[in-house]
Enzyme design. Structure first.
Site, PDB file in Angstrom:
ATOM      1  N   HIS A 101       0.615  13.136 -15.664  1.00 48.31           N
ATOM      2  CA  HIS A 101       2.017  13.290 -15.242  1.00 48.31           C
ATOM      3  C   HIS A 101       2.906  13.385 -16.483  1.00 48.31           C
ATOM      4  O   HIS A 101       2.642  12.738 -17.500  1.00 48.31           O
ATOM      5  CB  HIS A 101       2.432  12.091 -14.380  1.00 48.31           C
ATOM      6  N   GLU A 158       5.447  20.531 -12.105  1.00 53.18           N
ATOM      7  CA  GLU A 158       6.746  19.859 -12.083  1.00 53.18           C
ATOM      8  C   GLU A 158       7.571  20.257 -13.309  1.00 53.18           C
ATOM      9  O   GLU A 158       7.300  19.794 -14.417  1.00 53.18           O
ATOM     10  CB  GLU A 158       6.547  18.338 -12.092  1.00 53.18           C
TER      11      GLU A 158
HETATM   12  P1  PGA Z   1      11.081  13.122  -8.062  1.00 54.51           P
HETATM   13  O1  PGA Z   1       9.739  12.913  -8.908  1.00 54.51           O
HETATM   14  O2  PGA Z   1      10.687  13.572  -6.686  1.00 54.51           O
HETATM   15  O3  PGA Z   1      11.730  11.748  -8.052  1.00 54.51           O
HETATM   16  O4  PGA Z   1      11.884  14.141  -8.781  1.00 54.51           O
HETATM   17  C1  PGA Z   1       8.683  13.824  -8.811  1.00 54.51           C
HETATM   18  C2  PGA Z   1       7.525  13.409  -9.695  1.00 54.51           C
HETATM   19  O5  PGA Z   1       7.737  13.136 -10.884  1.00 54.51           O
HETATM   20  O6  PGA Z   1       6.362  13.349  -9.219  1.00 54.51           O
END
Ligand code: PGA
Length: 236
Positions: A101, A158
């Protein structure tokens, strides 16, 4: 029907007590719902490690299948690695492990090399890896290490600016990125994450290259999380 995935990432949130309250509310929402089983939706909950045994004992009683995932996994085997949670320890407890992540890459020293080691550890214990990426370089590094990743793995894409900001990417941009990721890795499921909420999730579900969403903040609220699952159920 398109198969969709909804992955909830609780990050470093919730005490044991909070998790119990979340579960009770989530269970009552699922039980009240008219469409409980959603065969075309895979729901994955990734709470902190400390919550996994509790959820493992309670999710089975729900009329909705929810798989468990870890938010990370050790790059080392079982042994003298203080504080680490190894694939052996997670085996049988989780079906998935998030790996790399962006918060861990940025703050906790994760690199493409640790991602590679973690994918290997997860696979050795039949835990499906969900590698998180923000840049195509990370995707290329993964492909160089594991050209066959598409046969067992999932990607959670992301964009950094969208995480926790309340400013999601547009479904069209995210879809274009998912298509670039598939051009490198092959036809594997690519999820979009970053400020996904009940109000915007269906836009991502409708995109041809996107197979679901990763939900951070909104997954902390059982009502919002279930709304997103229901929206996947009616979008597939
Ligand atoms: P968020 O986080 O939905 O709070 O933007 C997503 C993530 O980092 O998995």
């Amino acid at each position: 029907m398109k198969k969709l995935i909804v992955l909830g990432n609780w990050k470093s949130e919730k005490t044991l007590q909070d998790a119990t309250v979340w579960m009770e509310t989530f269970a009552s929402l699922v039980r009240q719902s008219e469409r409980q089983q959603q065969p075309d939706v895979t729901t994955i909950l990734c709470p902190a490690f400390i919550h996994l045994p509790y959820f493992s004992g309670h999710l089975g009683s729900l009329p909705l299948r929810v798989a468990l995932g870890a938010q990370t996994i050790s790059a080392y085997p079982a042994g003298p690695y203080t504080g680490e949670i190894s694939a052996d320890m997670l085996s049988g407890l989780v079906s998935y492990a998030m790996i790399g992540h962006s918060e861990r890459r940025r703050l906790l020293g994760e690199t493409d090399a640790s991602v590679r080691a973690k994918v290997e550890m997860a696979r050795a214990r039949e835990i499906a890896p969900v590698v998180c990426v923000s840049e195509l370089d990370e995707v290329r590094a993964l492909h160089d290490a594991y050209p066959d990743y598409e046969t067992y793995g999932t990607i959670l894409y992301e964009p950094l600016a969208a995480i926790g900001s309340g400013q999601p990417d547009t479904p069209e941009n995210a879809d274009a990125k998912a298509s670039e990721i598939q051009a490198i890795l092959g036809k594997l499921p690519v999820l979009y994450g970053g400020s996904v909420k009940p109000e915007n999730a269906s836009g991502f579900f409708a995109m041809p290259h996107i197979s679901g969403v990763g939900v951070g903040g909104a997954s902390l609220d059982p009502g919002k999380f279930y709304e997103i699952i229901e929206s996947a159920g009616s979008s597939g």
